[in-house]
Design a protein around this motif. Sequence first.
Motif, PDB file in Angstrom:
ATOM      1  N   GLY A   1       0.836  -1.198   0.000  1.00  0.00           N
ATOM      2  CA  GLY A   1       0.000   0.000   0.000  1.00  0.00           C
ATOM      3  C   GLY A   1       0.870   1.246   0.000  1.00  0.00           C
ATOM      4  O   GLY A   1       2.093   1.148  -0.163  1.00  0.00           O
ATOM      5  N   PRO A   2       0.264   2.414   0.175  1.00  0.00           N
ATOM      6  CA  PRO A   2       1.034   3.664   0.114  1.00  0.00           C
ATOM      7  C   PRO A   2       2.142   3.702   1.161  1.00  0.00           C
ATOM      8  O   PRO A   2       1.954   3.249   2.286  1.00  0.00           O
ATOM      9  CB  PRO A   2      -0.022   4.743   0.406  1.00  0.00           C
ATOM     10  CG  PRO A   2      -1.347   4.103   0.087  1.00  0.00           C
ATOM     11  CD  PRO A   2      -1.171   2.644   0.403  1.00  0.00           C
ATOM     12  N   GLY A   3       3.311   4.213   0.780  1.00  0.00           N
ATOM     13  CA  GLY A   3       4.454   4.275   1.688  1.00  0.00           C
ATOM     14  C   GLY A   3       5.211   2.964   1.692  1.00  0.00           C
ATOM     15  O   GLY A   3       4.870   2.027   0.965  1.00  0.00           O
ATOM     16  N   GLY A   4       6.233   2.880   2.518  1.00  0.00           N
ATOM     17  CA  GLY A   4       7.022   1.647   2.602  1.00  0.00           C
ATOM     18  C   GLY A   4       7.715   1.354   1.294  1.00  0.00           C
ATOM     19  O   GLY A   4       8.393   2.208   0.733  1.00  0.00           O
TER      20      GLY A   4
ATOM     21  N   ASP B   1       0.444   1.811  -5.627  1.00  0.00           N
ATOM     22  CA  ASP B   1      -0.081   2.642  -4.556  1.00  0.00           C
ATOM     23  C   ASP B   1       0.812   3.840  -4.231  1.00  0.00           C
ATOM     24  O   ASP B   1       0.476   4.652  -3.381  1.00  0.00           O
ATOM     25  CB  ASP B   1      -0.304   1.813  -3.289  1.00  0.00           C
ATOM     26  CG  ASP B   1      -1.515   0.899  -3.433  1.00  0.00           C
ATOM     27  OD1 ASP B   1      -2.462   1.286  -4.140  1.00  0.00           O
ATOM     28  OD2 ASP B   1      -1.492  -0.204  -2.867  1.00  0.00           O
ATOM     29  N   GLU B   2       1.943   3.933  -4.904  1.00  0.00           N
ATOM     30  CA  GLU B   2       2.792   5.117  -4.725  1.00  0.00           C
ATOM     31  C   GLU B   2       2.484   6.115  -5.828  1.00  0.00           C
ATOM     32  O   GLU B   2       1.993   5.734  -6.888  1.00  0.00           O
ATOM     33  CB  GLU B   2       4.284   4.745  -4.807  1.00  0.00           C
ATOM     34  CG  GLU B   2       4.697   3.606  -3.921  1.00  0.00           C
ATOM     35  CD  GLU B   2       4.400   3.866  -2.459  1.00  0.00           C
ATOM     36  OE1 GLU B   2       4.316   5.041  -2.064  1.00  0.00           O
ATOM     37  OE2 GLU B   2       4.231   2.884  -1.725  1.00  0.00           O
ATOM     38  N   ARG B   3       2.803   7.372  -5.569  1.00  0.00           N
ATOM     39  CA  ARG B   3       2.615   8.353  -6.615  1.00  0.00           C
ATOM     40  C   ARG B   3       3.946   8.584  -7.320  1.00  0.00           C
ATOM     41  O   ARG B   3       4.912   9.047  -6.716  1.00  0.00           O
ATOM     42  CB  ARG B   3       2.097   9.681  -6.060  1.00  0.00           C
ATOM     43  CG  ARG B   3       1.670  10.605  -7.181  1.00  0.00           C
ATOM     44  CD  ARG B   3       0.417  11.345  -6.826  1.00  0.00           C
ATOM     45  NE  ARG B   3       0.708  12.374  -5.836  1.00  0.00           N
ATOM     46  CZ  ARG B   3       1.080  13.612  -6.170  1.00  0.00           C
ATOM     47  NH1 ARG B   3       1.161  13.962  -7.426  1.00  0.00           N
ATOM     48  NH2 ARG B   3       1.337  14.498  -5.240  1.00  0.00           N
TER      49      ARG B   3
HETATM   50 CA    CA Z   1       4.221   0.780  -0.926  1.00  0.00          CA
END
Ligand code: CA
Length: 171
Positions: free
Chosen positions: A84-87, A108-110
Amino acid sequence: RFSTFGGELKWPKNSLTYRIENYTPDMSRSEVDNSIEKALNVWAKVTPLKFNKIYSGTADIMISFGGDVRGHFISHGDYYPFDGPGGTLAHAFAPSSGIGGDAHFDEDERFTFRSNSGYVLFMVAAHEFGHSLGLSHSDDPGALMYPTYSYRNPDTFVLPHDDVKGIHPPP
Ligand code: CA
Ligand code: TQI
Ligand code: ZN
Ligand code: ZN
């Protein structure tokens, strides 16, 4: 100082194919094409390697964007689901047949072409292709293979010395 995965983890040929399997909606197709091409060029400039783009079939380096639902496995095609976003932003596999060389980007990253909000796809891709070519991480903060993202202008980027040495390890 750069490091490699060790062993015979290098491509047995100098002509490699790559294929962009899908695109991120974050950027236009031509921006994605351009970022990937530039990222491969970083390495082509300092090695005897040639990268040829193909549009169907199986390439040495398969490039894809995928998202995963937390807790689901094998969702985007391997045992390393995204988070998901981040990581994790992306991952790539050291040279070998099959999944070796492939680079996956977390949808999920931009990703961005050249702005400093989001991750510059060129930088992330250039780093991942370093892994695709058999490099591991460097502890030199100036190196491309240093495991921390830093914004760099894709137009003026030159491959730092440490990475050039990394791709040409002493015998
Ligand atoms: Ca990620
Ligand atoms: N993905 C990690 C990476 O590519 C995956 C990874 C962790 C890894 N440990 C490893 C790969 C050891 C090979 C060997 O480094 S990431 C960056 C950077 C990531 C990180 O999503 O954390 C970039 C992907 F360098 F900015 F931190 C791309 Cl550029
Ligand atoms: Zn993957
Ligand atoms: Zn890395």
